[in-house]
Design a protein around this motif. Structure first.
Motif, PDB file in Angstrom:
ATOM      1  N   ALA A 142       0.840  -1.205   0.000  1.00  0.00           N
ATOM      2  CA  ALA A 142       0.000   0.000   0.000  1.00  0.00           C
ATOM      3  C   ALA A 142       0.872   1.250   0.000  1.00  0.00           C
ATOM      4  O   ALA A 142       0.592   2.201  -0.732  1.00  0.00           O
ATOM      5  CB  ALA A 142      -0.936  -0.004   1.205  1.00  0.00           C
ATOM      6  N   ARG A 143       1.927   1.236   0.794  1.00  0.00           N
ATOM      7  CA  ARG A 143       2.834   2.388   0.854  1.00  0.00           C
ATOM      8  C   ARG A 143       3.404   2.677  -0.533  1.00  0.00           C
ATOM      9  O   ARG A 143       3.427   3.828  -0.989  1.00  0.00           O
ATOM     10  CB  ARG A 143       3.951   2.118   1.861  1.00  0.00           C
ATOM     11  N   THR A 144       3.848   1.637  -1.229  1.00  0.00           N
ATOM     12  CA  THR A 144       4.406   1.799  -2.578  1.00  0.00           C
ATOM     13  C   THR A 144       3.334   2.296  -3.551  1.00  0.00           C
ATOM     14  O   THR A 144       3.556   3.242  -4.309  1.00  0.00           O
ATOM     15  CB  THR A 144       4.999   0.463  -3.076  1.00  0.00           C
ATOM     16  N   ARG A 145       2.190   1.664  -3.532  1.00  0.00           N
ATOM     17  CA  ARG A 145       1.091   2.021  -4.438  1.00  0.00           C
ATOM     18  C   ARG A 145       0.638   3.479  -4.244  1.00  0.00           C
ATOM     19  O   ARG A 145       0.317   4.177  -5.206  1.00  0.00           O
ATOM     20  CB  ARG A 145      -0.082   1.066  -4.229  1.00  0.00           C
ATOM     21  N   LEU A 146       0.645   3.940  -2.992  1.00  0.00           N
ATOM     22  CA  LEU A 146       0.187   5.296  -2.685  1.00  0.00           C
ATOM     23  C   LEU A 146       1.291   6.344  -2.796  1.00  0.00           C
ATOM     24  O   LEU A 146       1.070   7.511  -2.496  1.00  0.00           O
ATOM     25  CB  LEU A 146      -0.438   5.323  -1.284  1.00  0.00           C
ATOM     26  N   ARG A 147       2.503   5.892  -3.210  1.00  0.00           N
ATOM     27  CA  ARG A 147       3.646   6.772  -3.468  1.00  0.00           C
ATOM     28  C   ARG A 147       4.226   7.402  -2.204  1.00  0.00           C
ATOM     29  O   ARG A 147       4.864   8.446  -2.252  1.00  0.00           O
ATOM     30  CB  ARG A 147       3.288   7.861  -4.484  1.00  0.00           C
ATOM     31  N   MET A 148       3.993   6.778  -1.062  1.00  0.00           N
ATOM     32  CA  MET A 148       4.575   7.270   0.188  1.00  0.00           C
ATOM     33  C   MET A 148       6.040   6.823   0.227  1.00  0.00           C
ATOM     34  O   MET A 148       6.319   5.625   0.086  1.00  0.00           O
ATOM     35  CB  MET A 148       3.811   6.695   1.378  1.00  0.00           C
ATOM     36  N   PRO A 149       6.988   7.746   0.387  1.00  0.00           N
ATOM     37  CA  PRO A 149       8.402   7.365   0.428  1.00  0.00           C
ATOM     38  C   PRO A 149       8.687   6.349   1.533  1.00  0.00           C
ATOM     39  O   PRO A 149       8.165   6.453   2.645  1.00  0.00           O
ATOM     40  CB  PRO A 149       9.119   8.695   0.708  1.00  0.00           C
ATOM     41  N   GLU A 150       9.528   5.377   1.224  1.00  0.00           N
ATOM     42  CA  GLU A 150       9.873   4.310   2.160  1.00  0.00           C
ATOM     43  C   GLU A 150      10.444   4.846   3.470  1.00  0.00           C
ATOM     44  O   GLU A 150      10.178   4.309   4.543  1.00  0.00           O
ATOM     45  CB  GLU A 150      10.864   3.339   1.498  1.00  0.00           C
ATOM     46  N   LYS A 151      11.208   5.942   3.389  1.00  0.00           N
ATOM     47  CA  LYS A 151      11.810   6.506   4.602  1.00  0.00           C
ATOM     48  C   LYS A 151      10.762   7.044   5.579  1.00  0.00           C
ATOM     49  O   LYS A 151      11.067   7.285   6.741  1.00  0.00           O
ATOM     50  CB  LYS A 151      12.816   7.598   4.250  1.00  0.00           C
ATOM     51  N   MET A 152       9.527   7.204   5.147  1.00  0.00           N
ATOM     52  CA  MET A 152       8.436   7.647   6.018  1.00  0.00           C
ATOM     53  C   MET A 152       7.768   6.459   6.697  1.00  0.00           C
ATOM     54  O   MET A 152       6.865   6.625   7.505  1.00  0.00           O
ATOM     55  CB  MET A 152       7.361   8.399   5.216  1.00  0.00           C
ATOM     56  N   GLY A 153       8.180   5.250   6.374  1.00  0.00           N
ATOM     57  CA  GLY A 153       7.509   4.035   6.792  1.00  0.00           C
ATOM     58  C   GLY A 153       7.257   3.889   8.271  1.00  0.00           C
ATOM     59  O   GLY A 153       8.041   4.324   9.105  1.00  0.00           O
ATOM     60  N   SER A 154       6.135   3.267   8.563  1.00  0.00           N
ATOM     61  CA  SER A 154       5.734   2.953   9.929  1.00  0.00           C
ATOM     62  C   SER A 154       5.020   1.608   9.889  1.00  0.00           C
ATOM     63  O   SER A 154       5.140   0.870   8.916  1.00  0.00           O
ATOM     64  CB  SER A 154       4.839   4.062  10.484  1.00  0.00           C
ATOM     65  N   GLU A 208      -8.325  21.355   4.256  1.00  0.00           N
ATOM     66  CA  GLU A 208      -7.434  22.241   3.500  1.00  0.00           C
ATOM     67  C   GLU A 208      -7.146  21.746   2.082  1.00  0.00           C
ATOM     68  O   GLU A 208      -6.910  22.551   1.192  1.00  0.00           O
ATOM     69  CB  GLU A 208      -6.115  22.431   4.255  1.00  0.00           C
ATOM     70  N   ARG A 209      -7.116  20.425   1.876  1.00  0.00           N
ATOM     71  CA  ARG A 209      -6.883  19.794   0.573  1.00  0.00           C
ATOM     72  C   ARG A 209      -5.634  20.303  -0.146  1.00  0.00           C
ATOM     73  O   ARG A 209      -5.685  20.714  -1.306  1.00  0.00           O
ATOM     74  CB  ARG A 209      -8.105  19.959  -0.342  1.00  0.00           C
ATOM     75  N   PRO A 210      -4.460  20.264   0.494  1.00  0.00           N
ATOM     76  CA  PRO A 210      -3.236  20.702  -0.189  1.00  0.00           C
ATOM     77  C   PRO A 210      -2.838  19.715  -1.287  1.00  0.00           C
ATOM     78  O   PRO A 210      -3.236  18.551  -1.253  1.00  0.00           O
ATOM     79  CB  PRO A 210      -2.195  20.707   0.933  1.00  0.00           C
ATOM     80  N   LYS A 211      -2.029  20.201  -2.224  1.00  0.00           N
ATOM     81  CA  LYS A 211      -1.482  19.309  -3.246  1.00  0.00           C
ATOM     82  C   LYS A 211      -0.355  18.536  -2.583  1.00  0.00           C
ATOM     83  O   LYS A 211       0.715  19.088  -2.323  1.00  0.00           O
ATOM     84  CB  LYS A 211      -0.967  20.099  -4.439  1.00  0.00           C
ATOM     85  N   ALA A 212      -0.618  17.276  -2.264  1.00  0.00           N
ATOM     86  CA  ALA A 212       0.349  16.467  -1.533  1.00  0.00           C
ATOM     87  C   ALA A 212      -0.007  14.997  -1.669  1.00  0.00           C
ATOM     88  O   ALA A 212      -1.133  14.651  -2.043  1.00  0.00           O
ATOM     89  CB  ALA A 212       0.346  16.859  -0.048  1.00  0.00           C
ATOM     90  N   VAL A 232       3.738  15.260   3.159  1.00  0.00           N
ATOM     91  CA  VAL A 232       4.568  14.687   2.104  1.00  0.00           C
ATOM     92  C   VAL A 232       4.075  15.262   0.783  1.00  0.00           C
ATOM     93  O   VAL A 232       2.941  15.005   0.360  1.00  0.00           O
ATOM     94  CB  VAL A 232       4.496  13.144   2.108  1.00  0.00           C
ATOM     95  N   LEU A 233       4.929  16.060   0.168  1.00  0.00           N
ATOM     96  CA  LEU A 233       4.570  16.761  -1.064  1.00  0.00           C
ATOM     97  C   LEU A 233       4.643  15.833  -2.272  1.00  0.00           C
ATOM     98  O   LEU A 233       5.198  14.732  -2.195  1.00  0.00           O
ATOM     99  CB  LEU A 233       5.477  17.975  -1.238  1.00  0.00           C
ATOM    100  N   GLU A 234       4.103  16.277  -3.383  1.00  0.00           N
ATOM    101  CA  GLU A 234       4.040  15.477  -4.612  1.00  0.00           C
ATOM    102  C   GLU A 234       5.404  14.973  -5.073  1.00  0.00           C
ATOM    103  O   GLU A 234       5.510  13.902  -5.647  1.00  0.00           O
ATOM    104  CB  GLU A 234       3.384  16.288  -5.736  1.00  0.00           C
ATOM    105  N   ASP A 235       6.470  15.752  -4.807  1.00  0.00           N
ATOM    106  CA  ASP A 235       7.814  15.346  -5.230  1.00  0.00           C
ATOM    107  C   ASP A 235       8.524  14.482  -4.180  1.00  0.00           C
ATOM    108  O   ASP A 235       9.687  14.148  -4.338  1.00  0.00           O
ATOM    109  CB  ASP A 235       8.661  16.577  -5.571  1.00  0.00           C
ATOM    110  N   GLY A 236       7.819  14.130  -3.113  1.00  0.00           N
ATOM    111  CA  GLY A 236       8.392  13.290  -2.071  1.00  0.00           C
ATOM    112  C   GLY A 236       9.083  14.060  -0.963  1.00  0.00           C
ATOM    113  O   GLY A 236       9.450  13.489   0.061  1.00  0.00           O
ATOM    114  N   LYS A 237       9.268  15.363  -1.154  1.00  0.00           N
ATOM    115  CA  LYS A 237       9.855  16.192  -0.096  1.00  0.00           C
ATOM    116  C   LYS A 237       8.808  16.388   0.996  1.00  0.00           C
ATOM    117  O   LYS A 237       7.609  16.204   0.769  1.00  0.00           O
ATOM    118  CB  LYS A 237      10.313  17.541  -0.655  1.00  0.00           C
ATOM    119  N   THR A 238       9.284  16.774   2.165  1.00  0.00           N
ATOM    120  CA  THR A 238       8.372  16.956   3.292  1.00  0.00           C
ATOM    121  C   THR A 238       8.539  18.323   3.933  1.00  0.00           C
ATOM    122  O   THR A 238       9.592  18.968   3.787  1.00  0.00           O
ATOM    123  CB  THR A 238       8.594  15.887   4.381  1.00  0.00           C
TER     124      THR A 238
END
Length: 160
Positions: free
Chosen positions: A66-78, A104-108, A140-146
């Motif tokens: 799910a983390r991979t599919r949702l594009r959440m960076p691995e370093k954020m893992g829990s 707020e619905r930010p682009k993220a 976590v922004l669209e480019d993976g930065k936080t």
């Protein structure tokens, strides 16, 4: 004449009440969670979300996928990954911040609390003696930065 007006008014009010659609309760936001089947802190986090107005559907397993599919960076893992309103939620994110995100619905990509900080929702049981470690909820922004979305301060444990 006055009696007739009273009757007409009463009939009008009754008709309006009968034909007025019922005000429907706002539906609870749906959260889908992928977690380990035996993880107690994941279960406690889900209870926290439900107590704060979310409807939760949990899957035992599939967290990494799910983390991979949702594009959440691995370093954020829990220990658990969730999806709500098109956003990925990683780790012990407080419900308050998820509600804020949905408003707020930010682009993220979503929100993350990396690791398992003591005192965060699900990691706040009596075993921790009210201890709270400082932690940040990260956007976590669209480019993976936080960037920090909300900071939570530390609180020392209470020793008996």
């Amino acid at each position: 004449m006055q009696r007739r007006q009273i009757i007409q008014t009463a009939v009008g009010v009754a008709s309006a009440a009968f034909f007025t659609p019922m005000v429907m309760a706002k539906p609870k936001p749906q959260v889908e969670v992928w977690k380990d089947a035996g993880c107690g802190c994941c279960k406690d986090w889900i209870k926290h979300l439900e107590a704060e107005g979310f409807q939760v559907k949990a899957h035992d397993g599939g967290n990494a996928e799910a983390r991979t599919r949702l594009r959440m960076p691995e370093k954020m893992g829990s220990c658990h990954t969730a999806l709500v309103g098109g956003y990925a939620i990683e780790g012990h994110v407080p419900a308050k911040e998820i509600h804020r995100l949905l408003k707020e619905r930010p682009k993220a990509i979503g929100l993350a609390v990396p690791g398992m900080p003591i005192g965060s929702p699900g990691m706040d049981g009596s075993i921790y003696e009210a201890r709270k470690d400082a932690y940040d909820v990260l956007l976590v922004l669209e480019d993976g930065k936080t960037r920090s979305y909300q900071s939570y301060p530390s609180k020392p444990s209470i020793k008996s």
